[in-house]
Design a protein around this motif. Structure first.
Motif, PDB file in Angstrom:
ATOM      1  N   CYS A  38      69.527-127.376 -37.235  1.00 18.33           N
ATOM      2  CA  CYS A  38      69.847-125.958 -37.396  1.00 18.33           C
ATOM      3  C   CYS A  38      69.459-125.432 -38.775  1.00 18.33           C
ATOM      4  N   LYS A  39      69.613-126.240 -39.793  1.00 19.65           N
ATOM      5  CA  LYS A  39      69.305-125.796 -41.156  1.00 19.65           C
ATOM      6  C   LYS A  39      67.848-125.372 -41.279  1.00 19.65           C
ATOM      7  N   GLN A  40      66.957-126.072 -40.599  1.00 17.17           N
ATOM      8  CA  GLN A  40      65.528-125.747 -40.652  1.00 17.17           C
ATOM      9  C   GLN A  40      65.152-124.639 -39.654  1.00 17.17           C
ATOM     10  N   LYS A  41      65.882-124.543 -38.540  1.00 15.58           N
ATOM     11  CA  LYS A  41      65.449-123.677 -37.444  1.00 15.58           C
ATOM     12  C   LYS A  41      66.109-122.298 -37.423  1.00 15.58           C
ATOM     13  N   TRP A  42      67.336-122.177 -37.903  1.00 15.25           N
ATOM     14  CA  TRP A  42      68.091-120.953 -37.665  1.00 15.25           C
ATOM     15  C   TRP A  42      67.741-119.837 -38.646  1.00 15.25           C
ATOM     16  N   ASN A  43      66.488-119.428 -38.663  1.00 17.71           N
ATOM     17  CA  ASN A  43      66.138-118.208 -39.383  1.00 17.71           C
ATOM     18  C   ASN A  43      66.292-117.025 -38.425  1.00 17.71           C
ATOM     19  N   LYS A  44      66.110-115.815 -38.937  1.00 18.01           N
ATOM     20  CA  LYS A  44      66.424-114.649 -38.110  1.00 18.01           C
ATOM     21  C   LYS A  44      65.498-114.516 -36.909  1.00 18.01           C
ATOM     22  N   GLU A  45      64.220-114.872 -37.053  1.00 17.00           N
ATOM     23  CA  GLU A  45      63.298-114.733 -35.930  1.00 17.00           C
ATOM     24  C   GLU A  45      63.639-115.712 -34.812  1.00 17.00           C
ATOM     25  N   TYR A  46      64.019-116.929 -35.186  1.00 19.16           N
ATOM     26  CA  TYR A  46      64.388-117.928 -34.186  1.00 19.16           C
ATOM     27  C   TYR A  46      65.658-117.501 -33.448  1.00 19.16           C
ATOM     28  N   LEU A  47      66.652-117.013 -34.190  1.00 21.01           N
ATOM     29  CA  LEU A  47      67.900-116.591 -33.567  1.00 21.01           C
ATOM     30  C   LEU A  47      67.675-115.418 -32.618  1.00 21.01           C
ATOM     31  N   LYS A  48      66.859-114.454 -33.030  1.00 18.61           N
ATOM     32  CA  LYS A  48      66.567-113.304 -32.175  1.00 18.61           C
ATOM     33  C   LYS A  48      65.863-113.735 -30.895  1.00 18.61           C
ATOM     34  N   LYS A  49      64.947-114.684 -31.028  1.00 18.14           N
ATOM     35  CA  LYS A  49      64.177-115.134 -29.880  1.00 18.14           C
ATOM     36  C   LYS A  49      65.030-115.931 -28.901  1.00 18.14           C
ATOM     37  N   VAL A  50      65.866-116.815 -29.432  1.00 13.02           N
ATOM     38  CA  VAL A  50      66.613-117.732 -28.578  1.00 13.02           C
ATOM     39  C   VAL A  50      67.796-117.052 -27.889  1.00 13.02           C
ATOM     40  N   ILE A  51      68.484-116.144 -28.593  1.00 10.58           N
ATOM     41  CA  ILE A  51      69.657-115.485 -28.004  1.00 10.58           C
ATOM     42  C   ILE A  51      69.279-114.162 -27.351  1.00 10.58           C
ATOM     43  N   GLY A  52      68.355-113.440 -27.962  1.00 12.29           N
ATOM     44  CA  GLY A  52      67.810-112.235 -27.356  1.00 12.29           C
ATOM     45  C   GLY A  52      68.795-111.119 -27.131  1.00 12.29           C
ATOM     46  N   LYS A  53      68.888-110.643 -25.879  1.00 17.48           N
ATOM     47  CA  LYS A  53      69.633-109.436 -25.550  1.00 17.48           C
ATOM     48  C   LYS A  53      71.092-109.688 -25.183  1.00 17.48           C
ATOM     49  N   ASN A  54      71.560-110.894 -25.309  1.00 18.42           N
ATOM     50  CA  ASN A  54      72.972-111.143 -25.061  1.00 18.42           C
ATOM     51  C   ASN A  54      73.825-110.289 -25.996  1.00 18.42           C
ATOM     52  N   GLU A  55      74.920-109.752 -25.480  1.00 14.58           N
ATOM     53  CA  GLU A  55      75.733-108.836 -26.272  1.00 14.58           C
ATOM     54  C   GLU A  55      76.822-109.572 -27.049  1.00 14.58           C
ATOM     55  N   VAL A  56      77.092-109.070 -28.265  1.00 14.18           N
ATOM     56  CA  VAL A  56      78.156-109.603 -29.114  1.00 14.18           C
ATOM     57  C   VAL A  56      78.930-108.431 -29.698  1.00 14.18           C
ATOM     58  N   LYS A  57      80.211-108.681 -29.986  1.00 14.09           N
ATOM     59  CA  LYS A  57      81.061-107.665 -30.603  1.00 14.09           C
ATOM     60  C   LYS A  57      81.145-107.959 -32.085  1.00 14.09           C
ATOM     61  N   VAL A  58      80.791-106.973 -32.923  1.00 13.41           N
ATOM     62  CA  VAL A  58      80.699-107.217 -34.364  1.00 13.41           C
ATOM     63  C   VAL A  58      81.524-106.192 -35.145  1.00 13.41           C
ATOM     64  N   HIS A  59      81.887-106.580 -36.370  1.00 12.43           N
ATOM     65  CA  HIS A  59      82.530-105.669 -37.314  1.00 12.43           C
ATOM     66  C   HIS A  59      81.438-104.860 -38.016  1.00 12.43           C
ATOM     67  N   VAL A  60      81.672-103.563 -38.189  1.00 13.61           N
ATOM     68  CA  VAL A  60      80.770-102.696 -38.947  1.00 13.61           C
ATOM     69  C   VAL A  60      81.601-101.993 -40.016  1.00 13.61           C
ATOM     70  N   CYS A  61      81.130-102.066 -41.269  1.00 15.00           N
ATOM     71  CA  CYS A  61      81.921-101.538 -42.385  1.00 15.00           C
ATOM     72  C   CYS A  61      81.017-100.803 -43.373  1.00 15.00           C
ATOM     73  N   LYS A  62      81.526 -99.724 -43.970  1.00 14.31           N
ATOM     74  CA  LYS A  62      80.748 -98.965 -44.955  1.00 14.31           C
ATOM     75  C   LYS A  62      80.684 -99.680 -46.290  1.00 14.31           C
ATOM     76  N   THR A  63      81.653-100.540 -46.550  1.00 17.43           N
ATOM     77  CA  THR A  63      81.700-101.241 -47.829  1.00 17.43           C
ATOM     78  C   THR A  63      81.598-102.741 -47.601  1.00 17.43           C
ATOM     79  N   PRO A  64      81.166-103.509 -48.590  1.00 20.69           N
ATOM     80  CA  PRO A  64      81.075-104.963 -48.420  1.00 20.69           C
ATOM     81  C   PRO A  64      82.430-105.625 -48.207  1.00 20.69           C
ATOM     82  N   GLN A  65      83.499-105.060 -48.787  1.00 22.50           N
ATOM     83  CA  GLN A  65      84.826-105.673 -48.688  1.00 22.50           C
ATOM     84  C   GLN A  65      85.536-105.204 -47.428  1.00 22.50           C
ATOM     85  N   MET A  66      85.705-106.114 -46.498  1.00 22.67           N
ATOM     86  CA  MET A  66      86.380-105.798 -45.245  1.00 22.67           C
ATOM     87  C   MET A  66      87.879-106.045 -45.395  1.00 22.67           C
TER      88      MET A  66
END
Length: 337
Positions: A38-66
């Protein structure tokens, strides 16, 4: 405020961990542990390709401190590839949050009727994103990384540091650069496997609980680097245990140790929790692993009832008997105060 560096250990196996590190009940960085490809493979392009359009629920915040106490974030359901693109970018062309337009004291004139001024809008083009993976049914199921992300499963080799029957959950965590999570504790032992990106982690001992201004399992002190000491004077007494996690590092976080985590880069990690108490000690309906043990919950409820009962007394009597109760707890239940 005292600061202590978290101890590092090289090439730790299960035997060394259980015999020499685990019994100390202190945070520890474990370096040189094999965690798979995983350390070598899990860059953003690999993650986007492998997981693709599957949906996830995420936190969205205007500031870095949640801030989980005041809920300064919203939840959004995104496709995984959209989330990865957003979380790995500093600026966004499309975003979810912005301030309300402010026109100041503008008064309409004949000219301005057709040429209105631009409102003072603070855009959230740098809004932050954070994913904490949930179970299939978040109300009933715990997060199991290998079941939720089967196409990534073979890439990660989880360190065998605890008995398999004690396993509780494994959580995929991905965050934008700069995201800082609120200080909190977990009731189970866990390891944080930092796959890529760097994290700054500040931990506080359970013995610092009274210095952290708790609301449940969370601290009210959100900005730990610039705290308001007029509001939180006891925070000066807390001892920091600080470390920097590099890709491939594994951080052991004992149960009840408070931790505040900042992603210095776009980062991917997997958190693995296990039960170190008898299973009967935990709330079987707890899918997040953050509910206090049943006996602790009962004790807190009894304390709440005791406080309510004390208020039936006049002020001087209430103060006297409250001090007696505190003294009894200190002498009978606290190992050190």
């Amino acid at each position: 405020m005292a600061k202590i560096r978290v101890c590092m250990y090289e090439n730790v196996d299960e035997v060394v961990f259980k015999s020499s590190i685990y019994p100390k009940r202190l945070p520890a960085i474990l370096k040189g542990i094999a965690i798979g490809h995983c350390k070598q493979k899990w860059n953003k392009e690999y993650l986007k390709k492998v997981i693709g359009k599957n949906e996830v629920k995420v936190h969205v915040c205007k500031t870095p401190q949640m801030d989980f106490i005041r809920k300064n974030f919203i939840y959004k359901t995104l496709t995984f590839d959209d989330f990865i693109e957003r979380a790995s970018s500093e600026k966004h062309h499309e975003y979810f949050l912005s301030e309300i337009p402010d026109y100041g004291n503008w008064k309409i004139t004949t000219y301005e009727k057709y040429h209105p001024p631009q409102p003072n809008i603070v855009e959230a083009e740098d809004e932050k994103y954070y994913l904490r993976s949930l179970g299939e049914d978040p109300r009933k199921d715990v997060s199991n990384f290998h079941q939720l992300f089967p196409t990534l499963s073979n890439d990660l080799k989880e360190p065998k540091l605890f008995d398999s029957e004690s396993f509780f959950s494994s959580v995929l965590r991905i965050g934008s650069p700069g995201v800082q999570l609120w200080t909190h504790y977990d009731v189970m032992d866990n390891i944080l496997i930092q796959v890529n990106g760097r994290k700054r982690v500040v931990l506080f001992s359970p013995k610092d609980a009274l210095n952290l201004y708790l609301v449940g399992d969370k601290s009210e002190v959100i900005d730990i680097d610039n705290p308001d000491y007029t509001k939180y004077p006891l925070f000066k007494n807390a001892t920091w245990h600080e470390c920097l996690l590099e890709p491939g590092d594994v951080l052991f976080i004992p149960a009840l140790w408070f931790h505040n985590v900042t992603s210095l880069d776009f980062g991917v990690a997997v958190n693995v929790f296990w039960r170190h108490l008898d299973p009967s000690a935990y709330d079987h309906k707890d899918v997040y692993g953050n509910k206090d043990p049943l006996a602790a919950t009962r004790a807190i409820q009894i304390a709440d009832r005791a406080i309510k009962t004390l208020h039936e007394l006049p002020d001087d009597y209430r103060d006297f008997y409250a001090r007696r109760i505190i003294g009894k707890i200190q002498s009978k239940a606290c190992s050190q105060f």
